[in-house]
Motif scaffolding. Structure first.
Motif, short mmCIF file in Angstrom:
data_model
loop_
_atom_site.label_atom_id
_atom_site.label_comp_id
_atom_site.label_asym_id
_atom_site.label_seq_id
_atom_site.Cartn_x
_atom_site.Cartn_y
_atom_site.Cartn_z
N THR A 39 0.81 -1.22 0.00
CA THR A 39 0.00 0.00 0.00
C THR A 39 0.85 1.27 0.00
O THR A 39 0.32 2.37 -0.05
N ALA A 124 -11.99 2.44 7.84
CA ALA A 124 -11.47 3.75 8.22
C ALA A 124 -10.06 3.97 7.68
O ALA A 124 -9.72 5.05 7.20
N THR A 125 -9.25 2.92 7.74
CA THR A 125 -7.88 3.00 7.24
C THR A 125 -7.86 3.28 5.74
O THR A 125 -6.98 3.98 5.23
N ALA A 126 -8.86 2.72 5.04
CA ALA A 126 -8.95 2.92 3.58
C ALA A 126 -9.48 4.30 3.21
O ALA A 126 -9.47 4.66 2.02
N GLY A 127 -9.98 5.04 4.19
CA GLY A 127 -10.50 6.37 3.91
C GLY A 127 -12.00 6.44 3.80
O GLY A 127 -12.55 7.44 3.32
N GLY A 128 -12.69 5.37 4.23
CA GLY A 128 -14.15 5.36 4.18
C GLY A 128 -14.68 4.18 3.39
O GLY A 128 -13.93 3.42 2.76
N PRO A 131 -14.05 4.28 -0.87
CA PRO A 131 -12.74 3.83 -1.35
C PRO A 131 -12.42 2.39 -0.95
O PRO A 131 -11.74 1.68 -1.69
N PHE A 132 -12.94 1.96 0.21
CA PHE A 132 -12.67 0.59 0.64
C PHE A 132 -13.29 -0.41 -0.33
O PHE A 132 -12.61 -1.32 -0.83
#
Length: 282
Positions: A39, A124-128, A131-132
């Motif tokens: 990533t 949350a780590t993916a930005g929501g 986007p996940f």
């Protein structure tokens, strides 16, 4: 020469597998050498390109076919809008159910208690959520299914039937994932190659090959993408990665896949894998 032999001759399978594995393993080897999570930059570039190996393999087959002047094979579903494409969304339901149902059953049998905490943290780590789920869709199903199901499956089906085609693709799919076990930051590296989780992940590709194959026959590549996406996304959100949960989900998916193939045993699929070769499988 019988139909099976003619169907296999010049089908492009050798080209597909050669390009797919060369592209994927070559790119992923770069990521392994870099030693960085896929990533992060610059590892993300060869990581994503490697994931599209099956698409590059499919493209190579089509380029080869045009160069040789071969006719376009008649697959289960054309790329144009077709009523069968409407199977894609409904097939999300059983795909999700095999994982969610297996996770619930595993909990009932004494496995881990289901929790969405890990899934929420991952999203949350993916930005929501958007986007996940887009990442889950593009990074797996869209990068793979045009190749595995849209190109290899109908050609294998022409010579060995549904179970045989699923078995061969299952073996190829399992080996294709192998570099991920040596790549820092992947789920597979977290499992470890020599572990129960690693073994169960490897075995899980076989019922998945059967399920996505049946989906392809019903609704083409979009349906196979839907099933692949439903399983991957649900497993990630539910964090269904304990050995107990993996084992139960695998059994559930295997039973569903065998039942699905059995129900389609009399369904005909027309496949053309070369000039004048037309086979119908029931």
């Amino acid at each position: 020469m019988n139909d099976d032999a003619r169907a296999g001759k010049g089908s492009g399978l050798a080209t597909f597998f050669a390009v797919t594995f060369t592209t994927t393993w070559g790119c992923w080897l770069v990521v392994i050498v870099l030693g960085e999570p896929p990533t992060t930059f610059p590892a993300v570039i060869p990581f994503l390109l490697g994931g599209f190996g099956p698409v590059f393999g499919a493209m190579a087959v089509r380029i080869r076919r045009r160069r040789l002047g071969e006719p376009v094979p008649v697959h289960t579903v054309r790329f144009r809008l077709n009523v069968r494409l409407l199977w894609a969304l409904p097939l999300l339901v059983p795909a999700v159910a095999t994982v969610a149902g297996g996770a619930v059953l595993a909990q009932a049998l004494g496995g881990p208690v289901l929790s969405l905490d890990a899934g929420r943290a991952l999203i949350a780590t993916a930005g929501g959520a958007v986007p996940f789920f887009v990442g889950m869709l593009v990074g797996g199903p869209l990068a793979e299914e045009p190749g595995w199901r849209g190109t290899a499956y109908p050609r294998l089906l022409a010579s060995m039937g549904r179970f045989g085609a699923a078995l061969v693709l299952g073996v190829a799919w399992a080996f294709w994932h192998l570099p991920l076990f040596f790549m820092t930051g992947t789920v597979q590296a977290g499992f470890g190659l020599v572990s129960w989780s690693g073994l169960l992940f490897t075995l899980s590709v076989f019922p998945m090959a059967m399920l996505t194959g049946c989906a392809y026959e019903l609704g083409g590549v979009p349906a196979a993408v839907a099933v692949h996406f439903g399983v991957n996304a649900t497993a990630a959100v539910l964090n269904a990665f304990s050995p107990m949960t993996q084992a139960v989900v695998l059994v559930v998916q295997l039973l569903v896949a065998v039942a699905a193939i059995a129900l389609r045993r009399n369904a005909s699929v027309t496949v053309v894998d070369g000039p004048g070769v037309r086979l119908r499988h029931g």
